[in-house]
Scaffold this motif. Sequence first.
Motif, mmCIF file in Angstrom:
data_model
loop_
_atom_site.group_PDB
_atom_site.id
_atom_site.type_symbol
_atom_site.label_atom_id
_atom_site.label_comp_id
_atom_site.label_asym_id
_atom_site.label_seq_id
_atom_site.Cartn_x
_atom_site.Cartn_y
_atom_site.Cartn_z
ATOM 1 N N ALA A 48 34.591 44.826 32.205
ATOM 2 C CA ALA A 48 35.020 45.773 31.163
ATOM 3 C C ALA A 48 34.681 47.200 31.591
ATOM 4 O O ALA A 48 35.448 48.135 31.348
ATOM 5 N N LEU A 49 33.533 47.338 32.225
ATOM 6 C CA LEU A 49 33.082 48.663 32.652
ATOM 7 C C LEU A 49 34.050 49.280 33.666
ATOM 8 O O LEU A 49 34.321 50.478 33.621
ATOM 9 N N HIS A 50 34.603 48.452 34.588
ATOM 10 C CA HIS A 50 35.567 48.971 35.570
ATOM 11 C C HIS A 50 36.800 49.520 34.853
ATOM 12 O O HIS A 50 37.322 50.564 35.217
ATOM 13 N N LEU A 51 37.246 48.790 33.857
ATOM 14 C CA LEU A 51 38.456 49.187 33.143
ATOM 15 C C LEU A 51 38.238 50.501 32.395
ATOM 16 O O LEU A 51 39.046 51.424 32.461
ATOM 17 N N VAL A 52 37.100 50.570 31.697
ATOM 18 C CA VAL A 52 36.809 51.769 30.906
ATOM 19 C C VAL A 52 36.571 52.962 31.819
ATOM 20 O O VAL A 52 37.083 54.065 31.579
ATOM 21 N N LYS A 53 35.810 52.739 32.884
ATOM 22 C CA LYS A 53 35.507 53.824 33.826
ATOM 23 C C LYS A 53 36.783 54.361 34.483
ATOM 24 O O LYS A 53 36.881 55.548 34.786
ATOM 25 N N ALA A 54 37.751 53.474 34.718
ATOM 26 C CA ALA A 54 39.001 53.924 35.329
ATOM 27 C C ALA A 54 39.644 55.001 34.463
ATOM 28 O O ALA A 54 40.107 56.029 34.969
ATOM 29 N N PHE A 55 39.639 54.777 33.143
ATOM 30 C CA PHE A 55 40.208 55.785 32.236
ATOM 31 C C PHE A 55 39.351 57.049 32.219
ATOM 32 O O PHE A 55 39.864 58.162 32.214
ATOM 33 N N GLU A 56 38.044 56.845 32.236
ATOM 34 C CA GLU A 56 37.152 58.008 32.207
ATOM 35 C C GLU A 56 37.378 58.879 33.437
ATOM 36 O O GLU A 56 37.343 60.101 33.366
ATOM 37 N N LYS A 57 37.655 58.234 34.577
ATOM 38 C CA LYS A 57 37.813 58.970 35.834
ATOM 39 C C LYS A 57 39.231 59.523 36.018
ATOM 40 O O LYS A 57 39.538 60.081 37.052
ATOM 41 N N GLY A 58 40.114 59.263 35.054
ATOM 42 C CA GLY A 58 41.406 59.938 35.147
ATOM 43 C C GLY A 58 42.651 59.072 35.215
ATOM 44 O O GLY A 58 43.754 59.593 35.348
ATOM 45 N N ALA A 59 42.497 57.746 35.106
ATOM 46 C CA ALA A 59 43.697 56.903 35.125
ATOM 47 C C ALA A 59 44.492 57.099 33.834
ATOM 48 O O ALA A 59 43.916 57.264 32.755
ATOM 49 N N ASP A 60 45.816 57.083 33.946
ATOM 50 C CA ASP A 60 46.670 57.139 32.752
ATOM 51 C C ASP A 60 47.039 55.741 32.286
ATOM 52 O O ASP A 60 47.401 55.518 31.136
ATOM 53 N N GLY A 61 46.959 54.807 33.223
ATOM 54 C CA GLY A 61 47.232 53.408 32.893
ATOM 55 C C GLY A 61 46.448 52.517 33.831
ATOM 56 O O GLY A 61 46.109 52.930 34.941
ATOM 57 N N VAL A 62 46.129 51.335 33.352
ATOM 58 C CA VAL A 62 45.343 50.400 34.159
ATOM 59 C C VAL A 62 45.901 49.013 33.901
ATOM 60 O O VAL A 62 46.271 48.690 32.771
ATOM 61 N N TYR A 63 46.024 48.215 34.970
ATOM 62 C CA TYR A 63 46.330 46.819 34.694
ATOM 63 C C TYR A 63 45.600 45.880 35.631
ATOM 64 O O TYR A 63 45.148 46.268 36.707
ATOM 65 N N VAL A 64 45.484 44.664 35.151
ATOM 66 C CA VAL A 64 44.837 43.612 35.917
ATOM 67 C C VAL A 64 45.918 42.587 36.202
ATOM 68 O O VAL A 64 46.656 42.186 35.296
ATOM 69 N N ALA A 65 46.048 42.195 37.479
ATOM 70 C CA ALA A 65 47.052 41.188 37.821
ATOM 71 C C ALA A 65 46.348 39.966 38.396
ATOM 72 O O ALA A 65 45.663 40.054 39.424
ATOM 73 N N GLY A 66 46.499 38.859 37.704
ATOM 74 C CA GLY A 66 45.827 37.628 38.121
ATOM 75 C C GLY A 66 46.836 36.512 38.303
ATOM 76 O O GLY A 66 48.047 36.704 38.135
ATOM 77 N N CYS A 67 46.317 35.342 38.625
ATOM 78 C CA CYS A 67 47.177 34.204 38.945
ATOM 79 C C CYS A 67 47.883 33.648 37.700
ATOM 80 O O CYS A 67 47.487 33.919 36.571
ATOM 81 N N LEU A 68 48.902 32.853 37.972
ATOM 82 C CA LEU A 68 49.622 32.190 36.884
ATOM 83 C C LEU A 68 48.680 31.231 36.165
ATOM 84 O O LEU A 68 47.689 30.768 36.728
ATOM 85 N N LYS A 69 49.022 30.940 34.920
ATOM 86 C CA LYS A 69 48.224 30.033 34.094
ATOM 87 C C LYS A 69 47.952 28.720 34.863
ATOM 88 O O LYS A 69 48.881 28.107 35.389
ATOM 89 N N GLY A 70 46.699 28.349 34.946
ATOM 90 C CA GLY A 70 46.357 27.082 35.600
ATOM 91 C C GLY A 70 46.211 27.180 37.106
ATOM 92 O O GLY A 70 45.829 26.209 37.757
ATOM 93 N N ASP A 71 46.518 28.354 37.691
ATOM 94 C CA ASP A 71 46.503 28.484 39.151
ATOM 95 C C ASP A 71 45.295 29.231 39.707
ATOM 96 O O ASP A 71 45.256 29.537 40.890
ATOM 97 N N CYS A 72 44.323 29.537 38.863
ATOM 98 C CA CYS A 72 43.184 30.331 39.338
ATOM 99 C C CYS A 72 42.441 29.576 40.431
ATOM 100 O O CYS A 72 42.174 28.380 40.309
ATOM 101 N N HIS A 73 42.119 30.286 41.496
ATOM 102 C CA HIS A 73 41.383 29.714 42.618
ATOM 103 C C HIS A 73 39.982 29.281 42.183
ATOM 104 O O HIS A 73 39.361 28.442 42.804
ATOM 105 N N PHE A 74 39.489 29.915 41.127
ATOM 106 C CA PHE A 74 38.140 29.610 40.638
ATOM 107 C C PHE A 74 38.194 28.965 39.263
ATOM 108 O O PHE A 74 37.393 29.257 38.399
ATOM 109 N N ASN A 75 39.192 28.157 39.056
ATOM 110 C CA ASN A 75 39.306 27.406 37.804
ATOM 111 C C ASN A 75 39.980 28.185 36.670
ATOM 112 O O ASN A 75 41.148 27.979 36.410
ATOM 113 N N ASN A 76 39.248 29.110 36.024
ATOM 114 C CA ASN A 76 39.865 29.791 34.881
ATOM 115 C C ASN A 76 39.537 31.278 34.817
ATOM 116 O O ASN A 76 39.491 31.860 33.744
ATOM 117 N N GLY A 77 39.291 31.855 35.982
ATOM 118 C CA GLY A 77 38.965 33.289 36.029
ATOM 119 C C GLY A 77 40.059 34.144 35.423
ATOM 120 O O GLY A 77 39.790 35.131 34.732
#
Lengths: 146, 222, 307
Positions: A48-77
């Motif tokens: 959460a801190l990375h996301l919030v800090k990104a805005f604090e440091k000047g990002a206008d938008g932020v996104y997280v891109a992860g694996c398809l449902k059920g495809d996480c390499h670490f189970n359910n990350g």
Amino acid sequence: MENFEPVIVAFCCHYCAYTAADMAGTQRLTYPSNVKIIRVPCSCKVDALHLVKAFEKGADGVYVAGCLKGDCHFNNGNDRAASRVAYVKKYLEELGIESERLAMFRMSAGMGFQFAQTAKDMTEKIRELGPSPINVAKAQLKGEAA
Amino acid sequence: MITAERKPLEEIIACVAPFRKVLLVGCNECVTVCAAGGRKEVGLLASGLHMALLQQGKSVEIREHTLERQCDPEYVEELNSLIDGADAVLSMACGCGVQTIAGRYKDKPVFPAVNTKFMGASERQGVWAERCQGCGNCLLGQTGGICPIARCAKRLMNGPCGGSTKGSCEIDPDTDCAWQLIWDRLKALGLTENYVEMIPAKDWRTSIGNGPRKIIREDLAE
Amino acid sequence: MKTDSKLEKILAAGHLAVTGECGPPRGCMPDKVREKAKYLEGVVDAVNITDNQTAMVRMSSFAASVIVKQEGLNPLLQMVSRDRNRLSMQADIIGAYSLGIDTMLCLSGDHTRFGDHPMALNVHDLDSIQMIKMVKDMRDEGKFQGGAEIKGAPKMFIGAAANPFADPFELRVMRLAKKINAGADFIQTQCIFNVPKFEQWMEGVRKMGLHKKTYILAGVTPMKSVGAARFMQKRVPGMDVPQELVDRMASVPKEEQAEEGVKICVETIQRLKQVEGVSGFHIMAIEWEEKVPEICERAGLLPRPQV
């Protein structure tokens, strides 16, 4: 602000979105240079801190891109990342940033086209929203000082 | 552990807005475990406050520091080198931590950034539930290890009331009926005769009925 | 005889007792209490005066009891542990007895969550069973709960509530036993709609001989409409309204539903008269007190015996 070029930070999972970005490159698909990619070992590594800090440091938008449902390499990350993004969206609203500036996307390593499209869509969306209220406030403060 | 939840940002902003330099202090104990006021939450709050205040055209300098244990004067001493640089302290510890700082630094205003909730246990990842009200005279041996004071909405010591429905409390289907749990446990333990005995009226002097409580261990006290 | 309570006299003489209910008004309207009491005059042996029922503020049970007493009826003072600590309860018990109120019902009370003051603190210094024990010790030992002697002890006839329909069912008879051991002289049950389940509970009661140690008054309520039936079925915790009764209410036209509700109530009383161990009836006609005389008449409970 008519020459507004949004700064967008994309946290991309090594096992899917990051590889998809590579794939977009080899397929010679273009996507906006506004998107700055940060490779992470799993989408849930993004705190959460990375996301919030990104805005604090000047990002206008932020996104997280992860694996398809059920495809996480670490189970359910990827699912954990999704709930974290939802949590931070609420926090952003509380502190005066439109929650649409933060998003969660899911894709596989082979989805180069989708990666490029997501980057375009997000850039367009943020362009429409305009600069983040934090950047507006910073500019105002600078203007007053000058 | 003692559980807590962050106060609404708006309320926190109202507390710190009049100051130029604020020392934001977290605690590494209970509030870290329940994700309310540890190092990470201190970072999140500092960042959020910066951004919120910036939009109001205000600039408040926020210094972050997380103590090992905020309810212990020994650890609070760590703030000596930072306190002079602050106009006010914002604490993310439970009420005990806030008061320890207030007691140590008499001329500094101290504000709580969290609402201290209850003594609870983790039910599962991300879920904490009340388990103890610190009544000072533990009944758990008679009630199968389930506390009717903390977990029955009417604190019935001889329950269940007439509102117990399919294992749930009448106030909320998501709240377990403590007396259903007690009965199930007594049955499992073969101790159903415990139920027949009336638990007499409680002496609340060991609890909140006798003013602020204190424990003094002669062998340890200095 | 433990007390001078009319209810105790009726029960001790072996008559089927009848109690009714009067919910005090939400405002300074003593006439409202008198009006409700009038309907019950000569029809019931004692009138339950509810204590902030459903956790809504009303005229105090104590004050309304005094008004009812002035009207010549026998009030049955209800007291919930939700709103008072033991000092306040004992003070009110002494006060009430000093004004001629000799019968009371000890309850824990509905949770404040259900009322119009959900922000209030629930007291629950004692629970209902501990309250029963306190009132009994005041009467029989002449002692305050704290141990000091009472000069002029209140001789209360002590009642308690029982809900045969709440969970866990297997505990319900044992909890009744606990109330009796604590000192409950009589019991008023939750509204009975599911008669077979009540009979099953009574079987457990008889097996432990509890019906010989206390007087059990079976609670009944006439349903005003199918809407009321559904509300009680779905919304009131610890209420057991069988679907067939709801269907029966729904099967008659709207304007005849009230009559159907009364009919069901009368039939229930007739059936319950056959159950060994039932010593009387507690008729809870909520905001429908004017129907009580008719129900009693049709159920063959009138005239009330003179004792």
